[in-house]
Design an enzyme around this catalytic site. Structure first.
Site, PDB file in Angstrom:
ATOM      1  N   ASN A 183      33.017 -51.430 -15.320  1.00 21.15           N
ATOM      2  CA  ASN A 183      32.030 -52.056 -14.435  1.00 21.15           C
ATOM      3  C   ASN A 183      31.789 -53.465 -14.959  1.00 21.15           C
ATOM      4  OD1 ASN A 183      29.819 -52.859 -12.960  1.00 21.15           O
ATOM      5  ND2 ASN A 183      28.377 -51.415 -13.909  1.00 21.15           N
ATOM      6  N   TRP A 184      32.392 -54.440 -14.274  1.00 19.95           N
ATOM      7  CA  TRP A 184      32.307 -55.824 -14.760  1.00 19.95           C
ATOM      8  C   TRP A 184      31.003 -56.515 -14.373  1.00 19.95           C
ATOM      9  CZ3 TRP A 184      38.007 -57.611 -13.401  1.00 19.95           C
ATOM     10  CH2 TRP A 184      38.875 -57.044 -14.328  1.00 19.95           C
ATOM     11  N   LYS A 185      30.188 -55.829 -13.573  1.00 20.59           N
ATOM     12  CA  LYS A 185      28.901 -56.419 -13.160  1.00 20.59           C
ATOM     13  C   LYS A 185      29.141 -57.838 -12.621  1.00 20.59           C
ATOM     14  CE  LYS A 185      26.750 -53.335 -16.418  1.00 20.59           C
ATOM     15  NZ  LYS A 185      25.605 -52.991 -17.243  1.00 20.59           N
ATOM     16  N   HIS A 204      23.860 -47.668  -9.212  1.00 18.58           N
ATOM     17  CA  HIS A 204      23.762 -48.079 -10.624  1.00 18.58           C
ATOM     18  C   HIS A 204      22.307 -48.415 -10.945  1.00 18.58           C
ATOM     19  CE1 HIS A 204      24.153 -50.519 -14.224  1.00 18.58           C
ATOM     20  NE2 HIS A 204      25.283 -49.871 -14.432  1.00 18.58           N
ATOM     21  N   GLU A 215      21.000 -50.786 -12.376  1.00 20.76           N
ATOM     22  CA  GLU A 215      20.611 -52.171 -12.078  1.00 20.76           C
ATOM     23  C   GLU A 215      20.349 -52.357 -10.585  1.00 20.76           C
ATOM     24  OE1 GLU A 215      23.949 -53.893 -14.144  1.00 20.76           O
ATOM     25  OE2 GLU A 215      23.062 -53.167 -16.015  1.00 20.76           O
ATOM     26  N   GLU A 253      24.041 -42.217 -16.846  1.00 21.82           N
ATOM     27  CA  GLU A 253      23.827 -43.444 -17.600  1.00 21.82           C
ATOM     28  C   GLU A 253      22.354 -43.548 -17.998  1.00 21.82           C
ATOM     29  OE1 GLU A 253      27.171 -46.461 -16.854  1.00 21.82           O
ATOM     30  OE2 GLU A 253      25.564 -46.887 -15.459  1.00 21.82           O
ATOM     31  N   GLY A 307      23.794 -51.596 -22.103  1.00 19.06           N
ATOM     32  CA  GLY A 307      23.784 -52.975 -22.587  1.00 19.06           C
ATOM     33  C   GLY A 307      22.913 -53.181 -23.817  1.00 19.06           C
ATOM     34  N   SER A 319      26.697 -48.330 -23.350  1.00 21.30           N
ATOM     35  CA  SER A 319      27.213 -48.816 -24.637  1.00 21.30           C
ATOM     36  C   SER A 319      28.414 -48.030 -25.152  1.00 21.30           C
ATOM     37  CB  SER A 319      26.083 -48.871 -25.673  1.00 21.30           C
ATOM     38  OG  SER A 319      25.072 -49.787 -25.260  1.00 21.30           O
ATOM     39  N   GLY A 362      30.519 -50.914 -19.295  1.00 20.74           N
ATOM     40  CA  GLY A 362      30.100 -52.263 -18.897  1.00 20.74           C
ATOM     41  C   GLY A 362      30.646 -53.294 -19.870  1.00 20.74           C
ATOM     42  N   GLY A 363      29.814 -53.746 -20.796  1.00 24.20           N
ATOM     43  CA  GLY A 363      30.154 -54.836 -21.711  1.00 24.20           C
ATOM     44  C   GLY A 363      31.524 -54.731 -22.356  1.00 24.20           C
TER      45      GLY A 363
HETATM   46  P1  PGA Z   1      27.232 -51.012 -20.944  1.00 21.58           P
HETATM   47  O1  PGA Z   1      26.988 -50.800 -19.368  1.00 21.58           O
HETATM   48  O2  PGA Z   1      28.537 -50.355 -21.272  1.00 21.58           O
HETATM   49  O3  PGA Z   1      27.293 -52.507 -21.124  1.00 21.58           O
HETATM   50  O4  PGA Z   1      26.079 -50.387 -21.658  1.00 21.58           O
HETATM   51  C1  PGA Z   1      27.291 -49.590 -18.755  1.00 21.58           C
HETATM   52  C2  PGA Z   1      26.955 -49.679 -17.287  1.00 21.58           C
HETATM   53  O5  PGA Z   1      25.960 -50.335 -16.949  1.00 21.58           O
HETATM   54  O6  PGA Z   1      27.642 -49.095 -16.441  1.00 21.58           O
END
Ligand code: PGA
Length: 250
Positions: free
Chosen positions: A10-12, A96, A98, A168, A174, A214, A235-236
């Site tokens: 997930n590159w956001k 998600h 977010e 999640e 993050g 994470s 994500g990250g």
């Molecule tokens: P993260 O994000 O790996 O940076 O914690 C995961 C996500 O939001 O899907």
């Protein structure tokens, strides 16, 4: 049949189309002929087409990070599932945290999106998870049950097979704080148990539940070795091809 793990990036809101293309160029050689896991890249809408073109023939799939629940309409700034399908996207992340936190998405909206994604043949990766205050006050299970019921409302066993759920915990996203394999497994059991009640043992047994929050090369194999954990939403650590490559090869 064991569940095939799914590992999604997930590159956001990161990477221009040129940067996304560069990622694919460096990433594909790291996962040549990798068949154990389903690998999905989810770039921003603006990079979907270049990424889809760049992965052609590689076995890597491409998904969107969101979509509207309507097939088309007067919804300025939104993207329809038909458009995603038309360019060759096969997966879509829905709900998600977010999207829930910053864009007001509720279980009801996510449920509508899920129904449309299923109708359109997109593989939905539906996110659930508690925030820190909910975990600390002992409400994790209640939150997971409410979200699972809410997003699956009105969906029948016959149509549920493609659904993927991503657990999640919001406190792990993050933040560098990963849920332990045990914490993640317990949450997955709650979700799978509820899916069994709602949709039956067959659907629950085949349901892939991903862990997200994470995930890094250093913790991927411990998480993935849990029988309850059927993949990861990253994500990250998915922004760098080497790092994501290592996660895929856990
Ligand atoms: P993260 O994000 O790996 O940076 O914690 C995961 C996500 O939001 O899907």
């Amino acid at each position: 049949m064991p569940r095939k793990p799914l590992i999604a990036a997930n590159w956001k809101m990161y990477k221009t189309p040129a940067q996304a293309q560069e990622f694919v160029k460096n990433f594909l050689p790291l996962v040549t002929n990798h068949e154990r896991d389903e690998v999905v890249l989810c770039p921003s809408f603006i990079s979907l087409s270049v990424v889809i073109a760049a992965v052609t023939g590689s076995g890597v799939a491409v998904g969107a990070q969101n979509m509207h629940f309507a097939e088309e309409g007067a919804y300025t700034g939104e993207t329809s599932p038909l458009m995603l399908k038309a360019i060759g996207a096969t997966h879509v992340i829905l709900g998600h945290s977010e999207r829930r936190q910053y864009f007001g998405e509720t279980d009801e909206i996510i449920n509508k999106k899920l129904k449309t994604a299923l109708q359109q043949g997109l593989v939905p990766i539906v996110c659930v998870g508690e925030v820190l205050a909910e975990r600390e006050s002992g409400r994790t299970e209640e939150v997971l049950l409410r979200q699972t019921r809410g997003v699956l409302a009105g969906i029948g066993a016959a149509e549920a097979a493609p659904i993927v759920i991503a657990y999640e915990p919001v406190w792990a996203i993050g933040t560098g704080k990963t849920a332990t394999p045990q914490i993640a497994s317990e949450a997955h059991e709650v979700i799978r148990g509820e899916v069994k009640k709602l949709l039956g043992g067959g659907v629950a047994e085949n349901l892939r539940i991903l862990y997200g929050g994470s995930v890094k090369p250093e913790n991927a194999s411990a998480l993935m070795s849990e029988t309850e954990i059927d993949g990861a939403l990253v994500g990250g650590a998915s922004l760098d091809p080497q790092s994501f490559g290592k996660i895929v090869k856990y």
